[in-house]
Structure formats: C-alpha cells, structure tokens
Write an enzyme that holds these catalytic residues in place. Structure first.
Site, PDB file in Angstrom:
ATOM      1  N   HIS A  26      -0.489 -18.120 -36.092  1.00 43.61           N
ATOM      2  CA  HIS A  26      -0.861 -18.487 -34.512  1.00 43.61           C
ATOM      3  C   HIS A  26       0.411 -18.950 -33.844  1.00 43.61           C
ATOM      4  O   HIS A  26       0.739 -18.210 -32.794  1.00 43.61           O
ATOM      5  CB  HIS A  26      -2.022 -19.211 -34.436  1.00 43.61           C
ATOM      6  N   GLU A  27       0.887 -19.909 -34.313  1.00 46.41           N
ATOM      7  CA  GLU A  27       2.297 -20.267 -33.585  1.00 46.41           C
ATOM      8  C   GLU A  27       3.310 -19.350 -33.777  1.00 46.41           C
ATOM      9  O   GLU A  27       4.353 -19.263 -32.773  1.00 46.41           O
ATOM     10  CB  GLU A  27       2.690 -21.794 -34.193  1.00 46.41           C
ATOM     11  N   HIS A  30       3.380 -16.728 -31.132  1.00 48.35           N
ATOM     12  CA  HIS A  30       3.861 -17.312 -29.787  1.00 48.35           C
ATOM     13  C   HIS A  30       5.490 -17.211 -29.837  1.00 48.35           C
ATOM     14  O   HIS A  30       6.219 -16.832 -28.898  1.00 48.35           O
ATOM     15  CB  HIS A  30       3.491 -18.843 -29.436  1.00 48.35           C
TER      16      HIS A  30
END
Length: 460
Positions: A26-27, A30
């Site tokens: 997820h990170e 980003h």
C-alpha cells in the site's frame, strides 16, 4: 514447547507477515507514484510511533523506518503545510503539485492493494485451488433447504448460472444472493442417482442477524461428511489414552454405558469430559476390554475441552473422493484473478452498504484479533489457503481506504474531486475539521471491531 504455544507463535508469525506485506504494498504504491510525479519523499515508515529501525537511502536520502506500532504505515512527502521548504525544492513539494498528480499519488495506495490481490489470486489459481466438493449432508427438516427439495447426497453444480466446483464457492455465491434477499435463487444439483434437478431457494426472509457465519445451517444446508468408524489408528505417546492402555486398532464400542457408532461419538464424549474419568469398552482383536480414560483438560478460548491423544482410522480413498483440486494455465489464471478481485471488491462494497442500512449485522465487522486468528488458521491449512486469505484482506484494505472518510485516502480523493469541481481547494480549516471527524469515526470503528473480536473469543 506445548502445541498451543506453537499454534500461538504460528498465528502471530502469519499475522505479522500478512500485515507487513499488505502495508508495504500500500505505502509503496504512494511512494512509487510520488517519485514518478517528481515529489520528494522524506520518510517511508512501516508502523507508527518510535522507530525501531531507520536508514537513509537514495539521492534524496529518504528515511526508511520500521516503527513500534505495526498497525499501519505512512509515506511522508515534502509539504509546505508541514514545515519550511527551501525555494529550490518548492517544485518538488506535494502541495505545489497540480490536483491530477495529487489525486494519482493518493489513489496509488489502494490501487497497489488491488494489484497485490490480483497477483496473489493469480498464484492461488496457478498453484491450484484445493476444496471440498459441494456435496450436501443431512438436510434439516422444516428449513428453507428442505422446502426447496434438496436431498442428502445432492451435488451442487450451478448457482444462478455459475458453475460450482467447491463447497467454498457455493457458500460465497449463496451469501451473495442472501445479502440481496433473492427470492428465487436457481440452483442445479445432481443426485446420487446421477439425475439432474433444478431447484429454487428463497433467501428473501433472512434477516441481518442470520447472515452470519452459520447462515447455511439456518438454511438447513451442510457439507457431506463421511461416516468414520470408531477405530483408533494412532495413539500419541504420553497422552491420556496411552497412559490408559489404549492401542492402535482398538474399536471403541461403549463409553459410560452408551453405545458408540461413529468417531464423532467418541470425539463428543471426550471433548465434553475434561478431567473426568470415562469407562470405555473397546474390542481388541476378538477380546472386549474395559479401560478407564481421564481426558486431559485443554483450554479452547475461554472454555475447557477434553483431549485423549488418539486419531481415527480413515479410509483415504473416501476422503480423496470428497476433495477437488483445480489449477489453471497462467493466462487463464490471470483472467480468473482479475475477475475474482473485481467480484470480491464489489461484494465488500455491497456488504458495507448493507451494514449501513441495517440489512447486514454489524457483528460481521472484524478487528485485528479475528484477522490474526484467520491468518493463523489459513497458514496452517497450506500455502493456497494463506494466499487466498491475503488477497481477501488486501481487497478489504483497498476498499476501506477508498471510503470517503477524511484521514483515509478516500477522504483526500473526495477533497480533490471537490477542488476539481469548484476550481479551488477547500480551506485548511474545513479540512482540519473534517480530519478530526474522520479520526473520531475511525476510533469508534476500531473500538467496535475489537469489541466484536472479544465477543467472538468469549463465545468460543
């Protein structure tokens, strides 16, 4: 080390691996898109709070950290709202980017979770899907299943036009229709004689409380279980049965004067008698023997059960006939993975919507304790089951982060959509108030989820 300790360790390990993988992807979504958009990343952190490990890497000297509280993570970018930014680095500040780039950077986190789910499902389908054939067991009388005409031994082959291979697929599709309160689910079954029948199952009467884990039982449906004779195949050394003189090959015929017909009868008697002495009659060769068994008291949740340390004699060909494994070629597996990810994402959104309207019980919300428990159980079942679990949680994380709640990715995307429509960003004051409301909602949700976890533990 005791077996329960090993189980706890494996559960914790499976949970940590799951959490680490999902948060990292997820990170990293980003992080990667931020770099592509020319934004400077100051820190990439797995977890919150005090860093346990940190190291600066790369041209920008990004700080990579692992923090003490593992329930999440974040990517900190250069931003004038969070500190002074030098003039020469202003073009690389997040807040100076056009709304399209900011939108892409924020959306990349949930998108990474969906891509991870596709990858995991692809591996899941390539390695092969293990499951139980959708053969029905005893149909409970005066239930919806009995009224629809289901019979013991029927094999479910289609539900609403979709081919069914495993019991797990049947359960998911029935739940999907139950959520929609479908009054006429068309189900194709093949009887033990080989004759195909078309049945209609009315799911419109199920209420929110009934749509929980045992909803199939409420319908009157259960998976077929072969009858296992009460013959001991293995006696664990130093267990209660070994100390009582039981041997492999013994056939249990009576316990406390009650006749025993199946292995399930044996298990029921032993589990319900922790620490109590049982009078057991067994047939050994042609002799009948009377033995005294005192099952060990073992903790299971908040209750105690009896354990003897014996295993049944199972005809493996019977079990093999009930199991099915389906694997797919790489390209077909990819199509299947994309389809499954979309179906599960849509189903998750619908379930959330039904919870809001009250059509599905809020008891279905799970917290970290239940997720950790499922992680351990799926890991013990094998790699395929664990991959399926990871994919499902990755989808849930992606959907959750897209909810239009301030402080979540979806909340930021909502702000950017408003900015696109009105041609100017919302004031920092309004966004700050929104973030406070969003944080309060998340805290309430977490408390509610943990409350549900504790209730599940107490009921075990």
């Amino acid at each position: 080390m005791q077996i329960s300790d090993m189980t706890l360790l494996s559960t914790v390990f499976a949970f940590v691996i799951a959490l680490g993988l999902l948060i990292t992807f997820h990170e990293f979504g980003h992080y990667l898109v931020a770099r592509w958009c020319g934004v400077k990343v100051l820190r990439f952190s797995l977890g919150f709070g005090q860093p346990l490990f940190k190291k600066r890497l790369g041209k920008d000297q990004t700080e990579w950290a692992i923090a003490a509280i593992p329930l999440g993570g974040y990517v900190k970018m250069l931003d004038e709202r969070e500190g002074r930014v030098s003039t020469d680095e202003l073009p690389r500040a997040f807040n100076r980017q056009p709304v399209s780039k900011r939108f892409a950077i924020v959306a990349a986190g949930p998108a990474a979770n969906f891509l991870l789910a596709i990858l995991l499902y692809w591996l899941f389908f390539v390695l092969g899907v293990n499951g139980v054939k959708p053969i029905l067991g005893e149909i409970k009388p005066e239930t919806l299943a009995a009224s629809a005409g289901f019979r013991k031994g029927d094999t479910i082959t289609e539900i609403s036009g979709k081919a069914i291979i495993t019991w797990q697929e049947a359960r998911l599709l029935l739940l999907d229709n139950a959520v929609d309160k479908n009054p006429g689910v068309r189900i194709t079954v093949t009887g033990e004689s080989g004759m195909t029948r078309w049945l209609k199952l009315d799911l419109s009467a199920l209420d929110a409380e009934e749509l929980e884990s045992d909803f199939l039982t409420r319908l009157g449906l259960s998976a077929y279980r072969p009858v296992i004779p009460p013959i001991i195949d293995r006696v664990i050394a130093d267990g209660a049965a070994a100390r009582a003189g039981f041997k492999a090959g013994d056939e249990v015929v009576m316990i406390n004067g009650e006749k025993i017909s199946t292995w399930e009868d044996v298990v029921a008697k032993i589990r319900s008698s922790p620490g109590h002495i049982l009078s057991v009659e067994v047939m050994r060769d042609t002799r009948k023997l009377a033995l005294s068994l005192q099952p060990e008291a073992v903790s299971e949740g908040r209750s105690e059960i009896g354990k003897a340390g014996i295993a049944p004699r199972i005809q493996h060909e019977v079990l093999e006939n009930l199991l099915v494994k389906t694997s797919y070629a790489p390209v077909a597996a990819l199509v299947k993975a994309v389809t499954r990810t979309w179906e599960m994402s849509y189903f998750t959104v619908r379930m959330l919507g039904k919870m809001v309207t009250g059509d599905v019980s809020l008891k279905n919300i799970s917290g970290p304790i239940t997720i950790a428990n499922y992680a351990g159980q799926s890991a013990q079942m094998g790699l395929s089951a664990y991959l399926g679990f990871l994919a499902l949680i990755s989808i849930s994380l992606g959907v959750l982060n897209l909810l239009p709640v301030p402080v979540l990715d979806g909340g930021h995307l909502m702000y950017y959509l408003i900015e696109i429509i009105r041609g100017a960003p919302l004031s920092e004051k309004i966004m700050a108030i929104g973030n406070q409301i969003g944080m309060a909602l998340l805290i309430i949700l977490m408390v509610f989820a943990i409350h549900n976890d504790l209730l599940r533990l107490a009921s075990e």
